[in-house]
Design an enzyme around this catalytic site. Structure first.
Site, mmCIF file in Angstrom:
data_model
loop_
_atom_site.group_PDB
_atom_site.id
_atom_site.type_symbol
_atom_site.label_atom_id
_atom_site.label_comp_id
_atom_site.label_asym_id
_atom_site.label_seq_id
_atom_site.Cartn_x
_atom_site.Cartn_y
_atom_site.Cartn_z
ATOM 1 N N HIS A 1 2.610 4.206 -3.061
ATOM 2 C CA HIS A 1 2.269 5.523 -3.603
ATOM 3 C C HIS A 1 2.535 6.584 -2.535
ATOM 4 O O HIS A 1 1.612 7.056 -1.863
ATOM 5 C CB HIS A 1 0.795 5.566 -4.013
ATOM 6 C CG HIS A 1 0.473 4.808 -5.254
ATOM 7 N ND1 HIS A 1 0.464 5.386 -6.501
ATOM 8 C CD2 HIS A 1 0.153 3.504 -5.445
ATOM 9 C CE1 HIS A 1 0.142 4.482 -7.411
ATOM 10 N NE2 HIS A 1 -0.050 3.327 -6.796
ATOM 11 N N CYS B 1 5.079 2.803 -8.200
ATOM 12 C CA CYS B 1 4.208 1.669 -8.468
ATOM 13 C C CYS B 1 4.497 1.065 -9.849
ATOM 14 O O CYS B 1 5.434 0.300 -10.010
ATOM 15 C CB CYS B 1 2.744 2.077 -8.307
ATOM 16 S SG CYS B 1 1.610 0.661 -8.211
ATOM 17 N N GLU C 1 2.991 9.606 -2.774
ATOM 18 C CA GLU C 1 2.356 10.898 -3.059
ATOM 19 C C GLU C 1 1.082 11.109 -2.254
ATOM 20 O O GLU C 1 0.655 12.252 -2.039
ATOM 21 C CB GLU C 1 2.055 11.038 -4.552
ATOM 22 C CG GLU C 1 0.960 10.142 -5.099
ATOM 23 C CD GLU C 1 1.447 8.798 -5.599
ATOM 24 O OE1 GLU C 1 0.762 8.187 -6.445
ATOM 25 O OE2 GLU C 1 2.523 8.374 -5.154
#
Length: 642
Positions: A571, A441, A573
């Site tokens: 993102h 990001c 993650e």
């Protein structure tokens, strides 16, 4: 009036009184056809002692028996969601497929239970009050005086019951068990309506369908385990009308709960010894489910909630056994790791490590897969900037020592100008020195700015986030995003990314996704790469290998002549799993471990990668924006873009 009429009128009045009482107390049993089992996890003494991990671990253990499990987190704060909270105060803002910005504990639930939750799985005081006030304004309460009891408490119960029925896993079926984590600490003013709602809820669903796990701190003072705090918090809980079925004693040391301590808590808290479990510090949170399992928590819950009455198919039983075997193998392999891999995390919020919870978990999961022991070096980006060499030379040299000695460099998400120059210096080092790099990001955007400055010769290149009047805006504000409201107005939720044609021949990141031409990851951003400069960047060698479906928004960058230099606007993650690590993070760890390890993982991913998202969620962006009717109280998905 005849005797018969008087009797009928009397019976009618009595019935109305009973109905009124039931409405006030809301002790309405569920129908036999919908008997979901509810396990509430509350906390006492202090907050932040691991309720989320214990709740997730309990859910995981139930899944190993073949049950379908969902989870709900209750946060007593007045915010509608976690989207506007400072990471240093509340930790990471976790983003869901539907764009919900929620508490980081929902990340624990998704990772442990391998489920996909919605924004409604996070209840806040703000959401409940908003729903009750909206009902009052519509006249739904028919002129009654709206009160905390019964109207707010009933709204809480209705919300929990509704969300607990929503399918969250690959079966597409209604869950058997719902874990409800009550945030905060019992006795807090702000959590009082939720505690009262749970007191009523136990009668509403019935004794056989409601269990309470109370997590309490057991301090270890000079080797002596103190039980008084636990006695006090259980006494307070009982005074509020809730009786704990299990007491999870949290010890902030590596010493297990002593038998004498267990017996004392059993005696003074009015529970049997088998209802007291110890949760001491272990080498990894992934050992907590096995620690609870060894103390018979599942056998107790099976008996207490009559879980044998739930029909579990042979397929689900086999799936549960497979999950347990793979989880045990994960924890065993973790204990046998010998080789290290060092990653420098260059961020803005390193003073509060929970700010990067999902990033750390993604790195851990990837290190497990690569059979490496993760060594994470936390670097405050501001300490890398030239000014720090004069203001705090010790921190400056320590920060750069961590960066130059790392096997890989990660620049995660963030907002604002602070530390951005230090991040770009770390990115420049990784690019020029051929050190594996991953930008997420904000890190992705800064990698583009760094390229513009040092490769394209655009000395004044910067982001419009830092300088709205800049003459060389590399990163610009997205046109559809609100400039007046902060909460829930970014580009949020699961979005598709399309890889460029021909990239399957060279792109490492595409191979990490199994060679797929289109992938889905969760987004949370207001700014994007300036579309007017894409051709210039591409001609200079910066490859935007992944774009949105229109080909207008840059979402993945990769340098072909670098061991691993990747940036994601999304993102990734937020979609990692212990047994299915996030592909970009897996690539970073593998590349940092050596070319041979990277080649091995690329081959494995090409053969076996499976997206963690439900099939129905991987659709085009137009479908994700569609405004479909939703139940009362449920927020509109991506409302800022409709």
């Amino acid at each position: 009036m005849s005797w018969a009429k008087r009797e009928i009128c009397g019976l009618w009045r009595a019935l109305r009184e009973v109905q009124s009482l039931c409405s006030f107390c809301d002790h309405r049993p569920l129908s036999p056809a919908a008997m979901t089992k509810y396990i509430v996890v509350s906390g006492g003494v202090v907050s932040g002692i691991g309720k989320g991990v214990i709740a997730s671990s309990t859910g995981l253990l139930l899944k190993t028996t073949g049950l379908k499990v969902t989870a709900i987190k209750i946060d007593p704060y007045m915010n509608i969601d976690a989207g506007t909270m400072r990471p240093q105060e509340h930790g990471e803002v976790y983003v869901l497929n539907d764009g919900g910005e929620v508490d980081l504990d929902l990340g624990n639930y998704e990772r442990y239970l391998n489920v996909t939750l919605s924004r409604d799985n996070n209840i806040t005081t703000g959401k409940i009050y908003r729903e009750v006030i909206e009902k009052e304004r519509r006249g739904d309460y028919l002129g009654k005086t709206v009160q905390i009891v019964p109207h707010v408490t009933t709204a809480i119960q209705d919300w929990i019951e509704r969300v607990s029925k929503i399918p969250v896993d690959e079966t597409g079926e209604e869950p058997d068990v719902c874990i409800v984590e009550l945030g905060g600490t019992v006795g807090d003013i702000e959590s009082a309506p939720f505690v009262e709602a749970m007191r009523q809820f136990q009668f509403r669903v019935g004794h056989e369908n409601f269990a309470l796990i109370h997590v309490s701190l057991v301090p270890d003072m000079h080797g002596e385990q103190k039980t008084k705090p636990t006695q006090t918090t259980v006494h307070a809980l009982r005074g509020l009308g809730l009786l704990p079925d299990l007491i999870a004693c949290r010890l902030i040391v590596q010493k297990p709960l002593e038998p004498a301590t267990k017996a004392k808590i059993s005696m003074f808290c009015h529970v049997a010894p088998e209802q007291v479990v110890g949760v001491h510090d272990v080498s990894s949170v992934y050992h907590v489910p096995l620690l609870l399992q060894s103390q018979g928590i599942i056998q107790y819950l099976q008996k207490r909630l009559n879980l044998a009455s739930i029909k579990i198919t042979p397929q689900m039983q086999e799936r549960g056994r497979s999950l347990e075997l793979r989880w045990r193998e994960l924890t065993k392999r973790q204990e046998r790791l010998l080789d290290d891999v060092t990653i420098a995390l260059v961020g803005k919020y390193t003073d509060m490590q929970d700010s990067y919870m999902s990033v750390v978990k993604s790195l851990e999961h990837s290190a497990f897969r690569c059979n490496r022991k993760l060594k994470l070096k936390w670097v405050d980006a501001s300490d890398l900037e030239p000014e720090a060499q004069h203001t705090n030379p010790a921190k400056y040299h320590d920060a750069w020592r961590a960066v130059v000695s790392a096997h890989g460099i990660l620049v995660p998400g963030g907002f604002g100008v602070r530390g951005s120059e230090g991040m770009m210096l770390a990115i420049k080092w990784a690019r020029e020195q051929k050190i594996p790099f991953l930008g997420i990001c904000f890190g992705f955007q800064l990698a583009v700015v760094e390229w513009a400055r040092n490769v394209c010769g655009m000395a004044g290149a910067t982001s419009a986030e830092f300088d709205p009047s800049t003459s060389e805006p590399i990163i610009v504000f997205m046109p559809e995003v609100s400039k007046t409201h902060m909460g829930g107005t970014m580009r949020l939720g699961l979005r598709p990314t399309v890889f460029e044609e021909g990239s399957e021949a060279w792109s490492k990141v595409r191979k990490l996704y199994g060679g797929a031409g289109k992938i889905w990851e969760r987004h949370r951003h207001r700014y994007e790469v300036n579309p007017a400069l894409i051709d210039r960047f591409t001609q200079s060698g910066l490859r935007f290998v992944g774009k949105d479906e229109r080909g207008e928004r840059m979402q993945v960058l990769e340098l072909p002549d670098h061991p691993y230099f990747v940036g994601f606007q999304a993102h990734p993650e937020f979609c990692t799993r212990p047994l299915n690590p996030s592909p970009p993070f897996l690539g970073l760890i593998a590349a940092a471990s050596g070319q041979q390890v990277l080649d091995e993982q690329l081959e494995i991913q090409l053969k076996s990668f499976k997206p963690p998202h439900p099939e129905g969620s991987m659709v085009d962006e137009a479908s994700l924006r569609s405004d479909e009717p939703r139940p009362a109280g449920e927020e509109v998905i991506l409302r800022s873009e409709q």
